[in-house]
Design an enzyme around this catalytic site. Structure first.
Site, PDB file in Angstrom:
ATOM      1  N   THR A  37       0.850  -1.188   0.000  1.00 15.41           N
ATOM      2  CA  THR A  37       0.000   0.000   0.000  1.00 15.41           C
ATOM      3  C   THR A  37       0.881   1.232   0.000  1.00 15.41           C
ATOM      4  O   THR A  37       1.998   1.197   0.527  1.00 15.41           O
ATOM      5  CB  THR A  37      -0.942   0.037   1.217  1.00 15.41           C
ATOM      6  OG1 THR A  37      -1.706   1.250   1.176  1.00 15.41           O
ATOM      7  CG2 THR A  37      -0.197  -0.004   2.536  1.00 15.41           C
ATOM      8  N   ASN A  78      -0.552   4.132   1.051  1.00 18.34           N
ATOM      9  CA  ASN A  78      -1.311   5.024   1.928  1.00 18.34           C
ATOM     10  C   ASN A  78      -0.659   5.014   3.318  1.00 18.34           C
ATOM     11  O   ASN A  78      -0.676   4.006   4.025  1.00 18.34           O
ATOM     12  CB  ASN A  78      -2.764   4.516   1.986  1.00 18.34           C
ATOM     13  CG  ASN A  78      -3.643   5.379   2.854  1.00 18.34           C
ATOM     14  OD1 ASN A  78      -3.211   5.880   3.885  1.00 18.34           O
ATOM     15  ND2 ASN A  78      -4.886   5.539   2.432  1.00 18.34           N
ATOM     16  N   HIS A 100      -1.477   6.327   6.082  1.00 15.54           N
ATOM     17  CA  HIS A 100      -2.387   6.087   7.211  1.00 15.54           C
ATOM     18  C   HIS A 100      -2.632   4.584   7.399  1.00 15.54           C
ATOM     19  O   HIS A 100      -2.692   4.089   8.522  1.00 15.54           O
ATOM     20  CB  HIS A 100      -3.712   6.807   6.998  1.00 15.54           C
ATOM     21  CG  HIS A 100      -3.561   8.288   6.922  1.00 15.54           C
ATOM     22  ND1 HIS A 100      -3.437   9.073   8.046  1.00 15.54           N
ATOM     23  CD2 HIS A 100      -3.491   9.125   5.866  1.00 15.54           C
ATOM     24  CE1 HIS A 100      -3.308  10.335   7.673  1.00 15.54           C
ATOM     25  NE2 HIS A 100      -3.337  10.393   6.349  1.00 15.54           N
ATOM     26  N   LYS A 101      -2.792   3.888   6.271  1.00 16.78           N
ATOM     27  CA  LYS A 101      -2.983   2.433   6.377  1.00 16.78           C
ATOM     28  C   LYS A 101      -1.722   1.794   6.962  1.00 16.78           C
ATOM     29  O   LYS A 101      -1.804   0.899   7.810  1.00 16.78           O
ATOM     30  CB  LYS A 101      -3.253   1.821   4.993  1.00 16.78           C
ATOM     31  CG  LYS A 101      -4.608   2.147   4.407  1.00 16.78           C
ATOM     32  CD  LYS A 101      -4.751   1.408   3.081  1.00 16.78           C
ATOM     33  CE  LYS A 101      -6.057   1.672   2.373  1.00 16.78           C
ATOM     34  NZ  LYS A 101      -6.121   1.002   1.067  1.00 16.78           N
ATOM     35  N   ASP A 156      -7.180  -3.434   0.282  1.00 15.22           N
ATOM     36  CA  ASP A 156      -8.090  -2.600  -0.493  1.00 15.22           C
ATOM     37  C   ASP A 156      -9.343  -2.411   0.344  1.00 15.22           C
ATOM     38  O   ASP A 156      -9.879  -3.368   0.906  1.00 15.22           O
ATOM     39  CB  ASP A 156      -8.420  -3.201  -1.861  1.00 15.22           C
ATOM     40  CG  ASP A 156      -8.815  -2.082  -2.826  1.00 15.22           C
ATOM     41  OD1 ASP A 156      -7.992  -1.187  -3.056  1.00 15.22           O
ATOM     42  OD2 ASP A 156      -9.957  -2.084  -3.320  1.00 15.22           O
ATOM     43  N   GLY A 204      -9.347   9.838   4.952  1.00 15.00           N
ATOM     44  CA  GLY A 204     -10.493   9.467   4.111  1.00 15.00           C
ATOM     45  C   GLY A 204     -11.813   9.981   4.656  1.00 15.00           C
ATOM     46  O   GLY A 204     -11.961  11.166   4.974  1.00 15.00           O
ATOM     47  N   ASP A 243     -13.175   9.227   7.494  1.00 14.59           N
ATOM     48  CA  ASP A 243     -13.257   9.108   8.963  1.00 14.59           C
ATOM     49  C   ASP A 243     -14.082  10.224   9.625  1.00 14.59           C
ATOM     50  O   ASP A 243     -14.857   9.940  10.544  1.00 14.59           O
ATOM     51  CB  ASP A 243     -11.856   9.060   9.588  1.00 14.59           C
ATOM     52  CG  ASP A 243     -11.234   7.670   9.510  1.00 14.59           C
ATOM     53  OD1 ASP A 243     -11.971   6.704   9.218  1.00 14.59           O
ATOM     54  OD2 ASP A 243     -10.021   7.552   9.743  1.00 14.59           O
ATOM     55  N   HIS A 293     -12.842  -1.785  10.452  1.00  9.90           N
ATOM     56  CA  HIS A 293     -12.797  -2.796   9.397  1.00  9.90           C
ATOM     57  C   HIS A 293     -11.397  -3.382   9.179  1.00  9.90           C
ATOM     58  O   HIS A 293     -11.218  -4.583   9.115  1.00  9.90           O
ATOM     59  CB  HIS A 293     -13.324  -2.179   8.097  1.00  9.90           C
ATOM     60  CG  HIS A 293     -12.747  -0.826   7.789  1.00  9.90           C
ATOM     61  ND1 HIS A 293     -12.729   0.196   8.707  1.00  9.90           N
ATOM     62  CD2 HIS A 293     -12.127  -0.328   6.694  1.00  9.90           C
ATOM     63  CE1 HIS A 293     -12.152   1.260   8.174  1.00  9.90           C
ATOM     64  NE2 HIS A 293     -11.775   0.965   6.956  1.00  9.90           N
ATOM     65  N   ARG A 294     -10.396  -2.481   9.087  1.00 10.03           N
ATOM     66  CA  ARG A 294      -9.022  -2.964   8.834  1.00 10.03           C
ATOM     67  C   ARG A 294      -8.530  -3.814  10.013  1.00 10.03           C
ATOM     68  O   ARG A 294      -7.937  -4.876   9.820  1.00 10.03           O
ATOM     69  CB  ARG A 294      -8.110  -1.732   8.625  1.00 10.03           C
ATOM     70  CG  ARG A 294      -6.711  -2.046   8.170  1.00 10.03           C
ATOM     71  CD  ARG A 294      -6.049  -0.812   7.557  1.00 10.03           C
ATOM     72  NE  ARG A 294      -6.780  -0.334   6.395  1.00 10.03           N
ATOM     73  CZ  ARG A 294      -7.594   0.729   6.391  1.00 10.03           C
ATOM     74  NH1 ARG A 294      -7.743   1.470   7.474  1.00 10.03           N
ATOM     75  NH2 ARG A 294      -8.248   1.071   5.298  1.00 10.03           N
TER      76      ARG A 294
END
Ligand code: IMP
Length: 201
Positions: free
Chosen positions: A11, A13, A15-16, A72, A153, A155, A180-181
């Site tokens: 990824t 991203n 933040h991820k 994803d 995103g 949030d 979710h993650r």
């Protein structure tokens, strides 16, 4: 002490990466694709989260011959038939602008009483030519205006069910208790524990 297995996150991203490191850093030696010298954007041309997650994992694993975990994710809004879903990042255009995405969504839901939605993450592990996917979700509501400064995103406009604060009003630790993650990561961890997956390598 046993050495931690090396895992690359497919990824770009930040933040991820931060969230996943917070959840998995004690078990794995986590690295980013930037350490592999990747400069181009990882392609994601699928029509589902599942397809994109697999595509990202395959792209990094085959290019660099590493074990990797791809993420994803998307926001599915019930009153919009599951949109923006797999197109969440680019909902308001190619610039992937979080503010523009939130404004477009607030606009799309104007006058609609059903504000229910879910965040979904599909993680894909790619290891030695094999894939394994893990899904996590959290349900909640879309607010009429953003609240909070944390996260990324959507949030600031997503309030998980049972809470009166948005994800952007929670610390990363709090979000990682229920999001979710984090739920997909829990399934990934259980899989690793049950199969002894990395212990064999
Ligand atoms: P992708 O998974 O990189 O294709 O992009 C997913 C998009 O969904 C992000 O750019 C965000 O707009 C949104 N998204 C995914 N996960 C989250 C989250 O945890 N919080 C807020 N927005 C998210």
């Amino acid at each position: 002490m046993k050495q931690k297995s090396r895992l690359y996150l497919a990824t770009q991203n930040k933040h991820k990466v931060d969230e996943i490191k917070d959840l998995l850093g004690d078990l794995f030696d986590i690295h980013t694709v930037y350490e592999l010298g990747l400069s181009e954007e990882i392609p994601e041309t699928g029509n589902t989260l599942q397809e994109n997650s697999k595509q990202k994992a395959e792209y990094i694993a085959e290019r660099y011959q590493v074990t990797c975990l791809a993420d994803d994710s998307g926001l599915e809004v019930n009153a919009l038939g599951g949109q923006p879903g797999v197109y969440s990042a680019r909902y308001a255009g190619e610039s992937k602008d979080d503010m523009a995405n939130m404004s477009k969504l607030i606009q799309a839901l104007q006058g609609i009483s059903d504000r229910s939605a879910r965040f979904v993450t599909v993680l894909t592990l790619h290891h030695a030519g094999q894939f394994q996917s893990f899904e996590g979700e959290v349900i909640g509501d879309i607010l009429t205006a953003p609240r909070g400064e944390n996260g990324f995103g959507y949030d600031p406009i997503f309030q998980p069910k049972g809470f009166n604060r948005t994800f952007a009003e929670m610390s990363m630790d709090e979000k990682n208790q229920l999001a979710h993650r984090a739920r997909a990561i829990q399934k990934f961890k259980s899989y690793v524990e049950q199969t002894g997956f990395f212990g064999n390598n």
